[in-house]
Design a protein around this motif. Structure first.
Motif, short mmCIF file in Angstrom:
data_model
loop_
_atom_site.label_atom_id
_atom_site.label_comp_id
_atom_site.label_asym_id
_atom_site.label_seq_id
_atom_site.Cartn_x
_atom_site.Cartn_y
_atom_site.Cartn_z
N GLU A 164 6.73 1.74 -19.02
CA GLU A 164 5.32 1.88 -18.71
C GLU A 164 4.64 0.53 -18.59
OE1 GLU A 164 3.63 4.47 -21.61
OE2 GLU A 164 4.35 6.30 -20.60
N ALA A 165 5.02 -0.42 -19.44
CA ALA A 165 4.39 -1.74 -19.41
C ALA A 165 4.66 -2.46 -18.10
CB ALA A 165 4.89 -2.57 -20.59
N GLU A 166 5.91 -2.39 -17.61
CA GLU A 166 6.25 -3.09 -16.37
C GLU A 166 5.64 -2.39 -15.15
OE1 GLU A 166 7.66 -5.96 -15.86
OE2 GLU A 166 7.88 -6.27 -18.01
N VAL A 167 5.62 -1.06 -15.18
CA VAL A 167 5.07 -0.33 -14.04
C VAL A 167 3.57 -0.57 -13.93
CG1 VAL A 167 4.69 1.95 -13.06
CG2 VAL A 167 6.89 1.40 -14.09
N LYS A 168 2.88 -0.70 -15.08
CA LYS A 168 1.43 -0.93 -15.05
C LYS A 168 1.08 -2.28 -14.43
CE LYS A 168 0.16 2.09 -18.89
NZ LYS A 168 -0.33 2.18 -20.29
N LYS A 169 2.01 -3.20 -14.44
CA LYS A 169 1.76 -4.52 -13.85
C LYS A 169 1.84 -4.50 -12.32
CE LYS A 169 3.81 -6.94 -17.80
NZ LYS A 169 4.91 -7.86 -18.22
N GLN A 170 2.33 -3.39 -11.75
CA GLN A 170 2.55 -3.33 -10.31
C GLN A 170 1.26 -2.96 -9.58
OE1 GLN A 170 5.57 -4.40 -9.22
NE2 GLN A 170 5.76 -4.73 -11.44
N PHE A 171 1.09 -3.58 -8.41
CA PHE A 171 -0.06 -3.28 -7.55
C PHE A 171 0.47 -2.90 -6.17
CE2 PHE A 171 -1.75 -6.43 -10.60
CZ PHE A 171 -2.68 -5.62 -11.23
N ILE A 172 -0.41 -2.27 -5.44
CA ILE A 172 -0.06 -1.83 -4.10
C ILE A 172 0.07 -3.03 -3.18
CG2 ILE A 172 -2.27 -1.52 -2.89
CD1 ILE A 172 0.46 1.15 -3.40
N SER A 173 0.84 -2.88 -2.09
CA SER A 173 0.97 -3.92 -1.06
C SER A 173 0.75 -3.26 0.30
CB SER A 173 2.33 -4.59 -1.16
OG SER A 173 2.42 -5.68 -0.28
N GLY A 174 1.26 -3.83 1.36
CA GLY A 174 1.04 -3.22 2.67
C GLY A 174 1.91 -3.81 3.75
N ASN A 175 1.94 -3.12 4.88
CA ASN A 175 2.67 -3.58 6.06
C ASN A 175 2.02 -2.99 7.29
OD1 ASN A 175 3.53 -0.97 5.41
ND2 ASN A 175 5.52 -1.25 6.40
N LEU A 176 2.64 -3.17 8.47
CA LEU A 176 2.01 -2.74 9.72
C LEU A 176 2.52 -1.38 10.20
CD1 LEU A 176 1.95 -6.09 11.77
CD2 LEU A 176 0.03 -4.95 10.64
N ASP A 177 3.84 -1.22 10.31
CA ASP A 177 4.36 0.02 10.91
C ASP A 177 4.61 1.07 9.84
OD1 ASP A 177 6.47 -1.23 9.72
OD2 ASP A 177 7.93 -0.73 11.28
N SER A 178 4.87 2.29 10.30
CA SER A 178 5.01 3.41 9.37
C SER A 178 6.36 3.41 8.65
CB SER A 178 4.81 4.74 10.12
OG SER A 178 5.04 5.82 9.26
N PRO A 179 7.52 3.27 9.35
CA PRO A 179 8.79 3.29 8.60
C PRO A 179 8.87 2.13 7.62
CG PRO A 179 9.15 3.56 10.96
CD PRO A 179 7.72 3.16 10.79
N GLU A 180 9.55 2.34 6.50
CA GLU A 180 9.66 1.32 5.46
C GLU A 180 11.10 0.83 5.34
OE1 GLU A 180 6.81 0.69 4.86
OE2 GLU A 180 5.58 2.46 4.66
N GLY A 181 11.27 -0.21 4.53
CA GLY A 181 12.60 -0.79 4.31
C GLY A 181 13.33 -0.16 3.15
N SER A 182 13.31 1.17 3.06
CA SER A 182 13.91 1.87 1.92
C SER A 182 15.43 1.72 1.88
CB SER A 182 13.53 3.35 1.97
OG SER A 182 13.78 3.92 3.24
#
Length: 760
Positions: free
Chosen positions: A196-214
């Motif tokens: 929980e501590a590490e996940v709480k440190k995470q913030f949203i980011s962004g990109n341009l196109d819809s598909p992601e680099g999963s």
């Protein structure tokens, strides 16, 4: 000398006869010793003299199924099997599997942190307690890790403006982390507070196109075992949460990334450093690495991309798809349900098989799937019947069988029995009467001493070497006796064929078995091939490649009693036509040139004594008989052609027996065009010349007139200019004259001159 042990399809196996010394007859090859048990006994072989090697199976390691509190379990038995197989003869054995309760579980939570997952991140930050509670229901040895991904930080996937790379979210979002491809956040840990501590440190980011680099993120999570902290004995899970599709191999070309993914770990400071240098992995590459590292996948995706990931799941072993709510509130329930689905199904398969080895799986359970590649059963405790077949000889080949997603393996080692397993009739090397005391017996076959050759060592080669003797048994430096006989003292002794007849010829190149058959009889039962070396020698009154035809031309005769109309030959009571003529009687030739065109010169010379063949008509057109008629009597088509004089000839042709024999009817009258009117032509020509001449004279006259008119106008203009100059001169003269002019009178004024009367 030993033989390989052969087999037939459908498991009708051959056996080996090793002891009986006089089993082969004169001219028979030693290979007849290998046959079915029934055939060997029928030929006089005793039951105790037949050797039929069977498959051998040895279980080298068979630890019992067990589980322990420290996580060390045995879920599959046996663990090692050694097989000694006869080629073509299958062997079956059972493999037991029982899923251990409380088996350690490693769950790596891989989350899409693109801007559209903003609401989901807020819920994930507080799900640590619920997620651990769900895993505790499954096992007491659970660990959780966390990773995040967006996409490659190059155009066209991400805005590469410096400010946008640092803050790819909307301007109103203060909590936004810089763009990245894949980041490993937390290694697997049993501590929910760390998660929980590490996940709480995470913030949203962004990109341009819809598909992601999963796929990039999953590949690194699979191959970076030390970074993630995978336990070698645990059940490994990757939970991928996203609301978008995925990029795959080839998409990197849009950004100029051409280097293929190398399926290696490239993590530095918890970041995937080759994200902008290597292409995305293919689905096949990812599936291979997930299976190799025993990782099972749960795709927790939103409904809009559910169908996409269901298709992906079909290509990735041991994977499940669950529908994620728009804010990811149901993710714990989804993971629990997907895990139960994965753990309730057992899939057992193998790695790469040695060549010419076949494996078939048959699960012994109520809901099982039989297959050559894998066995599947919807039970946690199951027995699989595995059948292994080696089609050819091999030594020390092995492959591994294992349940997908489970560490346990079964190693199968294969050797084959491909040599004789028989004893000799005496010590090897001792002379034996069966071999003319010039060789020893091995498996019932003579092994000749040096200087002797032959099936029974009955040929002493003397001063000649064996190579020279064998060369004389080779046709055109080919195979010795065509592979159908033995070279004995430089001459071929031919073997028998499978049908019992014998090969013959200087090199055993001939046999009767290859003669053509008619009604399932060689040469139609009329005569054996005999000395014709594979070709039928037919009885009188019969012909054909298989003597299938009577020597008769009855069916080839036409109404005029000719054979095939003289345009073919009669073979097997059937016309074989020449030059494109067609059966049954070679009457028509659709592809031949129209005789109306080819015979026009002959028609002209025969009917009207003119044309190119006028001087040698009788010789050039001797194949055509003709007559001049007023009205046609032939029913053939009417021909109309121009002759050399431009007249239209009308005629009809009938083809007689033969390829170029015709009878012609020629209409007496030709249609010739009327002769030219020379008077009209000459008169018209003179009139035309005169008319053209007059027109030319008129044109010349017109041109001259136009030229004169132009010159006259030019003259008039120059004349006017000269008169006005003269008047001006006189005016100046009057002014200069000191004569007192007392009176002057203008007498007349016109356009050409002025008259002035002056008095002093």
């Amino acid at each position: 000398m030993c033989f390989k042990i052969y087999y037939e399809e459908e498991f009708s196996f051959f056996f080996l006869l090793p002891f009986m010394q006089n089993f082969t007859k004169a001219g028979e090859q030693d290979a007849v010793r290998c046959n079915t048990r029934a055939n060997l006994i029928r030929r006089g072989c005793k039951e105790n003299e037949i050797i039929s090697p069977l498959n051998k199976l040895n279980i080298a390691k068979d630890d019992p199924l067990s589980a322990s509190e420290n996580g060390q379990v045995v879920q599959m038995r046996p663990q090692k099997i050694d097989l000694d197989l006869r080629p073509g003869l299958p062997v079956s054995f059972n493999v037991s599997f029982k899923a251990a309760e409380g088996h350690p579980v490693d769950l790596y939570y891989l989350m899409d942190l693109s801007y559209s997952m903003k609401d989901d991140l807020a819920n994930v930050k507080v799900l640590g307690t619920d997620l651990f509670a769900a895993l505790r229901k499954i096992t007491n040895h659970a660990r959780i890790g966390f990773g995040a991904f967006v996409d490659k930080t190059v155009l066209p996937y991400t805005n590469t403006n410096k400010e946008k790379l640092l803050k790819p979210c909307d301007e109103n979002d203060q909590q936004c982390q810089a763009a990245f491809g894949y980041r490993h956040v937390l290694s697997l840990t049993p501590n929910k507070n760390d998660f929980e501590a590490e996940v709480k440190k995470q913030f949203i980011s962004g990109n341009l196109d819809s598909p992601e680099g999963s796929l990039d993120a999953m590949m690194q999570a699979a191959v970076c075992e030390d970074k993630i902290g995978w336990n070698s004995n645990s059940t490994r899970l990757i939970v991928l949460t996203t609301d978008a599709g995925f990029h795959m191999a080839g998409d990197g070309k849009l950004a100029g990334i051409l280097e293929p993914n190398d399926e290696q770990c490239h993590m530095e400071n918890n970041l995937y450093v080759k994200s902008t240098e290597m292409d995305y992995p293919s689905v096949g590459q990812l599936a291979t690495q997930l299976e190799k590292n025993r990782i099972q996948t749960i795709f927790a995706v939103t409904q809009n991309v559910e169908s996409v990931y269901k298709e992906l799941s079909k290509m990735i072993p041991k994977s499940e798809v669950g529908v994620l709510s728009s804010d990811s509130k149901n993710v714990v329930e989804l993971i629990e349900k997907a895990y139960n689905a994965l753990s309730s199904k057992v899939t057992i398969t193998h790695d790469s098989l040695p060549e010419n080895v076949r494996v078939v799986y048959r699960p012994i359970c109520s809901h099982g799937e039989k297959s050559e590649n894998q066995g599947v059963c919807d039970q946690v405790r199951v027995i699989f019947e595995i059948t292994v077949t080696a089609d050819l000889c091999m030594e020390n080949k092995f492959f591994t069988i294992s349940p997908r997603g489970i560490k346990d393996t079964l190693t199968v080692t294969i050797n084959t029995t491909c040599k004789c397993q028989c004893d000799t009739a005496g010590p090897i090397g001792d002379p034996h009467p069966h071999c003319n005391n010039s060789g020893s017996i091995s498996c019932g076959i003579c092994r000749c001493n040096k200087g002797h050759v032959g099936q029974f060592c009955n040929c002493k080669i003397g001063d000649k070497d064996e190579h020279t003797l064998r060369a004389s048994c080779q046709k055109d430096n080919g195979t010795e006796c065509e592979g159908r006989g033995d070279c004995v003292c430089g001459r071929c002794e031919c073997h028998n064929t499978d049908s019992g007849s014998q090969y013959y010829g200087p090199y055993c190149e001939c046999d009767d078995d290859h003669c053509e058959k008619f009604q399932n009889q060689q040469c139609g039962g009329k005569r054996c091939c005999g000395t014709c070396c594979g070709k039928c020698d037919c009885n009188p009154g019969f012909e054909g490649s298989a003597c299938q035809c009577k020597t008769s031309d009855e069916a080839c005769r036409t109404i005029n009693n000719s054979v095939c109309n003289g345009r073919g030959s009669c073979k097997c009571n059937q016309c074989e036509c020449r030059g494109g003529y067609q059966r049954p009687h070679c009457l028509e030739c659709p592809g031949c040139t129209d005789p109306c065109q080819t015979k026009v010169n002959c028609i002209e010379c025969l009917g009207f004594e003119s044309g190119p063949f006028k001087k040698n008509c009788s010789e050039a057109c001797k194949t055509i008989s003709s007559k001049i008629v007023e009205k046609f009597t032939f029913t053939s088509k009417e021909c109309k052609q121009k002759d050399s004089e431009g007249c239209w000839m009308t005629f009809k042709l009938v083809q007689l027996v033969g390829e170029d024999n015709y009878e012609a009817e020629i209409r007496k009258q030709r249609e010739c065009p009327p002769p030219p009117n020379f008077i009209a032509i000459i008169g018209g020509s003179i009139a035309a010349v005169a008319l053209i001449g007059i027109l030319l004279l008129m044109l010349i006259k017109l041109l001259l007139y136009m030229k004169d008119l132009k010159e006259f106008k030019k003259f008039e203009n120059e004349k006017k200019k000269s008169k006005w100059a003269e008047v001006r001169h006189h005016s100046e003269l009057f002014v200069q004259t000191e004569i007192a002019v007392t009176h002057f009178r203008l007498v007349s004024l016109d356009s050409d001159c002025v008259v002035v009367l002056v008095s002093c």
